[in-house]
Design an enzyme around this catalytic site. Structure first.
Site, short mmCIF file in Angstrom:
data_model
loop_
_atom_site.label_atom_id
_atom_site.label_comp_id
_atom_site.label_asym_id
_atom_site.label_seq_id
_atom_site.Cartn_x
_atom_site.Cartn_y
_atom_site.Cartn_z
CB CYS A 1 -0.89 -0.02 1.24
SG CYS A 1 -1.88 1.48 1.43
CB CYS B 1 -0.29 2.16 5.72
SG CYS B 1 -1.05 0.64 5.12
CB CYS C 1 -8.72 -3.66 -17.74
SG CYS C 1 -7.71 -4.01 -16.29
CB CYS D 1 -5.24 -0.21 2.33
SG CYS D 1 -4.09 -0.64 3.66
CB CYS E 1 -3.93 3.46 5.68
SG CYS E 1 -3.70 3.28 3.90
CG HIS F 1 -10.17 4.10 -4.16
ND1 HIS F 1 -11.28 3.29 -4.26
CD2 HIS F 1 -9.76 4.34 -5.43
CE1 HIS F 1 -11.52 3.06 -5.55
NE2 HIS F 1 -10.61 3.69 -6.28
CG HIS G 1 -13.90 -0.64 -8.31
ND1 HIS G 1 -13.25 0.51 -8.72
CD2 HIS G 1 -15.00 -0.22 -7.63
CE1 HIS G 1 -13.95 1.56 -8.31
NE2 HIS G 1 -15.01 1.15 -7.65
CG ASP H 1 -14.32 -9.87 -14.92
OD1 ASP H 1 -13.42 -9.73 -14.06
OD2 ASP H 1 -14.70 -8.97 -15.68
NE ARG I 1 -11.45 -7.87 -14.53
CZ ARG I 1 -11.92 -6.62 -14.74
NH1 ARG I 1 -11.10 -5.60 -14.74
NH2 ARG I 1 -13.21 -6.43 -14.94
CB CYS J 1 -9.50 -3.62 -11.62
SG CYS J 1 -9.11 -2.44 -12.89
ZN LIG Z 1 -2.71 1.15 3.50
#
Ligand SMILES: [Zn+2]
Length: 132
Positions: free
Chosen positions: A48, A51, A66, A97, A100, A103, A106, A110, A118, A120
């Site tokens: 991450c 953090c 993708c 995460c 922390c 974001h 997603h 599939d 998956r 992404c």
């Molecule tokens: Zn984190």
């Protein structure tokens, strides 16, 4: 969890680049095919950016076509939390995460076996450490 990382908005703004902040703290998305880790194939760990928590291993990474780094399994059970996302007229599952609440991207149903999932993930939300 007791090791949760909690910072103020001002602290996140100073510890992240503007693009890292936009994606991980404001739920943004980087342009597809633009990220540093999209085509990366070396062996290593993805952590991450907020953090340092271990999120993914390179042996679960695959090219989903993708434009974002894709993984079929998280590295540590519980490292990632899932949140229903109804934005943009879609029903998706956001992943963050667990430590922390950054974001990350997603998760979609599939992906390849064995999980069929998956993840992404925005390159800017993760760091890479190679295994020698
Ligand atoms: Zn984190």
């Amino acid at each position: 969890m007791s090791d949760k990382i909690v910072k103020s908005d001002a602290e996140w703004r100073t510890s992240l680049t503007p693009e890292q902040y936009r994606v991980t703290r404001q739920g943004g998305t980087e342009r597809p095919f633009s990220g540093a880790h999209y085509l990366r194939t070396e062996q290593g760990d993805y952590t991450c950016i907020g953090c340092g928590a271990l999120l993914f291993h390179s042996d679960t990474k695959f090219d989903a076509g993708c434009g974002w780094p894709s993984f079929w399994e998280e590295a540590v059970p519980g490292a990632i939390v899932r949140i229903a996302d109804y934005s943009h007229g879609m029903v998706r599952t956001e992943v963050r995460c667990a430590r922390c609440e950054a974001h990350l991207g997603h998760v979609f149903p599939d992906g390849p076996e064995p999980t069929g999932e998956r993840y992404c993930i925005n390159s800017v939300a993760i760091d890479f450490k190679s295994i020698d």
